[in-house]
Design a protein around this motif. Sequence first.
Motif, PDB file in Angstrom:
ATOM      1  N   UNK A 172       4.313   1.838 -10.166  1.00 39.69           N
ATOM      2  CA  UNK A 172       3.526   0.340 -10.708  1.00 39.69           C
ATOM      3  C   UNK A 172       3.489  -0.616  -9.658  1.00 39.69           C
ATOM      4  N   UNK A 173       3.041  -1.649 -10.030  1.00 37.33           N
ATOM      5  CA  UNK A 173       2.783  -2.820  -9.016  1.00 37.33           C
ATOM      6  C   UNK A 173       4.177  -3.253  -8.365  1.00 37.33           C
ATOM      7  N   UNK A 208       0.861  -1.226  -0.095  1.00 38.95           N
ATOM      8  CA  UNK A 208      -0.023  -0.186   0.015  1.00 38.95           C
ATOM      9  C   UNK A 208       0.807   1.332   0.064  1.00 38.95           C
ATOM     10  N   UNK A 209       1.939   1.263   0.803  1.00 36.61           N
ATOM     11  CA  UNK A 209       2.789   2.475   0.840  1.00 36.61           C
ATOM     12  C   UNK A 209       3.515   2.758  -0.559  1.00 36.61           C
ATOM     13  N   UNK A 210       4.020   1.626  -1.220  1.00 39.01           N
ATOM     14  CA  UNK A 210       4.879   1.663  -2.586  1.00 39.01           C
ATOM     15  C   UNK A 210       3.752   2.027  -3.518  1.00 39.01           C
ATOM     16  N   UNK A 218       8.410  -8.513  -5.830  1.00 42.99           N
ATOM     17  CA  UNK A 218       8.762  -8.958  -4.422  1.00 42.99           C
ATOM     18  C   UNK A 218      10.215  -8.321  -3.864  1.00 42.99           C
ATOM     19  N   UNK A 219      11.084  -8.123  -4.784  1.00 43.19           N
ATOM     20  CA  UNK A 219      12.293  -7.664  -4.499  1.00 43.19           C
ATOM     21  C   UNK A 219      12.231  -6.215  -3.797  1.00 43.19           C
ATOM     22  N   UNK A 220      11.301  -5.500  -4.570  1.00 44.84           N
ATOM     23  CA  UNK A 220      10.867  -4.020  -4.030  1.00 44.84           C
ATOM     24  C   UNK A 220      10.412  -3.974  -2.635  1.00 44.84           C
TER      25      UNK A 220
END
Length: 280
Positions: free
Chosen positions: A149-150, A140-142, A153-155
């Motif tokens: 964008x979506x 949600x924060x990102x 997993x690494x991010x």
Amino acid sequence: MTTARPQPHDASAPPSAPARRHHDDSPEATALFERLVELDDGPQRDAVRDELVALWLPMAHRIAGRFRDRGEAMEDLRQVAALGLVKAVDRFDPARGAFESYAVPTITGEVKRHFRDRMWALRVPRRVQELRNRVRVARRDLLERPGTREPTPAELAAHTGLTEEEVAAGLEALESFSTLSLDAELATGDDGYSLGDTLGESDSSYDVVVDREAAKNELRRLPERERAILYMRFFEDMTQSGIADRLGISQMHVSRLISRSCAQVRNEALGQFSRSRSTS
């Protein structure tokens, strides 16, 4: 073009009514709590408690609003928060400070317990639930950043400090509140083809392979005559009397040799299994 002139102030006019005070700074709430503590159980105490609950209900609804969009109806969340508010009112001691400082964690905990205990169709480890919550908040924060964008997993892992494996477990748990029946039909075009049809079954042949491997070494340690008797009995399917005639011994002797040899092989195989478990 004319403009309205400001009206002169009428000093004789009554002063405007003061703005309505919020529940969290109302002296009325303090007086009600002091009265509630003094009352015994009964209709009068219930009436005071109901008045306090109504006074603080907007705060409970605001707390419930923090948990929206998590798979639960907003009305249900408000009811759970209201239940937490009732518990907070019943347990609060006015001598210990402000009610809000006590009520907020009480109500929040009640809502969190609702998600933990009621929303999962299957009981999952709390560790998985915590991973799910951390991944959900990070996602949600990102996504709130403009033009984002979506997240990958690494991010998400970098944002949360989790490993990518932990993020994967959290992502998988995001949509895992409900279960799917094994009788649910799959969209494969085949009528009657269900999820259960895709699952494998236990194969007893594997157990036979394991048992044979476990018994192999001990069978090799048996005397030649005992090995021959077991081979004739279990591989050539000969009767005990037939084995006795071939070897020139009594049927009773054959029976004792078979029992003793099988017990020796079995005990050794079970001993190997026990030793392997103790060292694993």
